[in-house]
Design a protein around this motif. Structure first.
Motif, short mmCIF file in Angstrom:
data_model
loop_
_atom_site.label_atom_id
_atom_site.label_comp_id
_atom_site.label_asym_id
_atom_site.label_seq_id
_atom_site.Cartn_x
_atom_site.Cartn_y
_atom_site.Cartn_z
N SER A 1 -45.75 -25.86 -44.39
CA SER A 1 -45.18 -24.68 -43.74
C SER A 1 -43.66 -24.68 -43.80
N ALA A 2 -43.06 -25.87 -43.73
CA ALA A 2 -41.60 -25.97 -43.78
C ALA A 2 -41.05 -25.46 -45.11
N GLU A 3 -41.84 -25.49 -46.17
CA GLU A 3 -41.38 -25.01 -47.47
C GLU A 3 -41.17 -23.50 -47.49
N PHE A 4 -41.66 -22.81 -46.47
CA PHE A 4 -41.54 -21.36 -46.42
C PHE A 4 -40.37 -20.90 -45.53
N GLU A 5 -39.57 -21.82 -45.06
CA GLU A 5 -38.46 -21.46 -44.18
C GLU A 5 -37.45 -20.52 -44.83
N PRO A 6 -37.07 -20.73 -46.10
CA PRO A 6 -36.14 -19.76 -46.72
C PRO A 6 -36.72 -18.34 -46.76
N TYR A 7 -38.01 -18.23 -47.02
CA TYR A 7 -38.70 -16.93 -47.02
C TYR A 7 -38.62 -16.32 -45.62
N ARG A 8 -38.86 -17.13 -44.60
CA ARG A 8 -38.83 -16.63 -43.22
C ARG A 8 -37.43 -16.17 -42.84
N ARG A 9 -36.41 -16.91 -43.26
CA ARG A 9 -35.04 -16.50 -42.93
C ARG A 9 -34.72 -15.15 -43.56
N MET A 10 -35.18 -14.93 -44.77
CA MET A 10 -34.98 -13.64 -45.42
C MET A 10 -35.65 -12.52 -44.62
N ILE A 11 -36.88 -12.78 -44.16
CA ILE A 11 -37.63 -11.77 -43.41
C ILE A 11 -36.95 -11.49 -42.07
N HIS A 12 -36.45 -12.54 -41.42
CA HIS A 12 -35.77 -12.37 -40.12
C HIS A 12 -34.55 -11.45 -40.24
N ALA A 13 -33.93 -11.44 -41.41
CA ALA A 13 -32.71 -10.65 -41.61
C ALA A 13 -32.99 -9.23 -42.08
N GLU A 14 -34.25 -8.89 -42.27
CA GLU A 14 -34.59 -7.61 -42.91
C GLU A 14 -34.07 -6.38 -42.16
N ALA A 15 -34.15 -6.37 -40.85
CA ALA A 15 -33.73 -5.19 -40.10
C ALA A 15 -32.26 -4.87 -40.36
N GLY A 16 -31.41 -5.90 -40.34
CA GLY A 16 -29.99 -5.68 -40.62
C GLY A 16 -29.73 -5.26 -42.04
N VAL A 17 -30.49 -5.84 -42.98
CA VAL A 17 -30.35 -5.46 -44.39
C VAL A 17 -30.77 -4.02 -44.59
N PHE A 18 -31.86 -3.61 -43.96
CA PHE A 18 -32.36 -2.23 -44.09
C PHE A 18 -31.31 -1.24 -43.60
N GLU A 19 -30.68 -1.55 -42.46
CA GLU A 19 -29.64 -0.66 -41.94
C GLU A 19 -28.47 -0.55 -42.92
N ALA A 20 -28.02 -1.68 -43.45
CA ALA A 20 -26.90 -1.67 -44.39
C ALA A 20 -27.26 -0.89 -45.66
N GLN A 21 -28.47 -1.04 -46.13
CA GLN A 21 -28.90 -0.32 -47.34
C GLN A 21 -28.99 1.18 -47.08
N ILE A 22 -29.45 1.56 -45.90
CA ILE A 22 -29.52 2.99 -45.55
C ILE A 22 -28.12 3.59 -45.53
N ARG A 23 -27.18 2.88 -44.91
CA ARG A 23 -25.80 3.38 -44.87
C ARG A 23 -25.26 3.58 -46.27
N ASP A 24 -25.54 2.63 -47.15
CA ASP A 24 -25.04 2.71 -48.53
C ASP A 24 -25.73 3.81 -49.33
N ALA A 25 -27.06 3.89 -49.18
CA ALA A 25 -27.84 4.85 -49.96
C ALA A 25 -27.52 6.29 -49.59
N PHE A 26 -27.26 6.53 -48.30
CA PHE A 26 -27.08 7.91 -47.84
C PHE A 26 -25.63 8.22 -47.43
N GLY A 27 -24.71 7.30 -47.75
CA GLY A 27 -23.30 7.56 -47.50
C GLY A 27 -22.93 7.66 -46.05
N LEU A 28 -23.49 6.78 -45.20
CA LEU A 28 -23.20 6.80 -43.78
C LEU A 28 -22.16 5.73 -43.46
#
Length: 331
Positions: A302-329
């Motif tokens: 299970s410990a081998e999946f920690e990098p994957y989990r860290r990426m998933i934990h950050a998704e909400a912030g990444v989604f917001e940043a991508q929305i701002r970039d995609a739609f010029g906000l």
């Protein structure tokens, strides 16, 4: 400041899968960030109510309107509708590349026939995917982005976060929950994905408990993940699927095929040994070895999946940043 007075996001009426939920998420996020946006249900000549599970997004619902100064975002299953837009700008959000290409990685002839049927019904453009190049394009996965960029498209990433499970409050409480979880020797699977391959494995390993995930709400799904050690997915991974991410967040090890988005290390960044090729002669034996190793040392695996989990934990912030970039906000 956005160049659009309004953004309309088209969603199949009455549909309740990951794609439609992502469309409602997008509208909710756009409105939260100050961009007026609304859901438009299709077919446009019918009236639909927002499905109960998506009412929490409070997404405004409007009739279809093709107006200057607006942007209409279509899911990839509606490319010819996007081409009919005359006054607004049109965009396609590629959440599931394989839903467009009709590739399932089983029988290539059947894949081609499936695409041909969609083309005959007017659901695919006459000029192929190249006819869509002049539209705006957003990609939910690296899998889709690479496909489009290889064909000369300009594409912006727009990757949805998994609902509920990436909420800051949920993530804050999760470590304590996982500390008390009793992960059993259980292999979870989605019965609608890679069914023939999964049934083959169930027959080969009758000594192991395989449990299908069906008819569960978010809380029940989390409980199932916390009581298992493995989630397997031998489907065609048309985009960055949610169940593998949801399983990993709750401590499970994830084993996939190398199809679609699971075929690259960006969308599903797990160790290569957990990605198997079902068509090889050693597949069943390799699967047995991997599961045996996980059951034998779950903490280490299970410990081998920690990098994957860290990426998933950050998704909400990444989604917001991508929305701002995609739609010029503005940030």
């Amino acid at each position: 400041m956005s160049r659009y007075t309004r953004i309309r996001v088209v969603c199949p009426g009455g549909a309740m899968t990951a794609g439609p939920e992502a469309l409602h998420q997008l509208v909710a996020e756009l409105n939260r960030l100050g961009q007026a946006a609304a859901i438009v249900y299709s077919p446009f000549d019918r009236k639909f109510d927002t499905p109960e599970p998506y009412r929490k997004y409070a997404a405004p619902v409007e009739p279809y309107a093709d107006e200057p100064g607006t942007l209409i975002v279509f899911p990839e299953i509606m490319p010819t509708d996007a081409l009919r837009v005359k006054h607004a700008d049109a965009a396609i959000w590629w959440m599931s590349l394989n839903n467009y290409t009709c590739v399932r990685y089983g029988n290539p002839l059947r894949d081609r026939f499936r695409y041909f049927k969609a083309w005959v019904k007017g659901k695919r453009p006459l000029g192929g995917v190249g006819a869509l190049r002049h539209l705006k394009h957003f990609a939910q996965s690296h899998h889709a982005q690479a496909y489009l960029e290889a064909r000369g498209f300009e594409v912006l990433p727009l990757t949805d976060s998994i609902p509920v499970y990436t909420d800051p409050a949920y993530l804050a409480a999760l470590p304590q929950r996982l500390a008390h979880a009793e992960h059993g020797d259980v292999i979870l699977y989605n019965p609608s994905k890679g069914r023939a391959i999964t049934e083959r494995l169930i027959r080969a390993y009758p000594q192991w408990q395989f449990k299908p995930l069906r008819g569960l709400n978010r809380e029940q799904l989390a409980d199932a993940f916390c009581a298992a050690k493995v989630y397997i997915d031998f489907g065609h991974h048309p985009g960055r699927d949610r169940l593998p991410r949801e399983a990993a967040v709750h401590g499970c090890c994830v084993v996939t095929a190398r199809h679609g988005s699971a075929g690259n290390p960006v969308d599903v960044p797990i160790p290569a040994k957990y990605k198997l090729e079902p068509k090889t002669s050693r597949f069943v034996d390799q699967f047995g070895q991997i599961i045996g190793a996980i059951f034998g040392d779950f903490a280490g695996s299970s410990a081998e999946f920690e990098p994957y989990r860290r990426m998933i934990h950050a998704e909400a912030g990444v989604f917001e940043a991508q929305i701002r970039d995609a739609f010029g906000l503005a940030a």
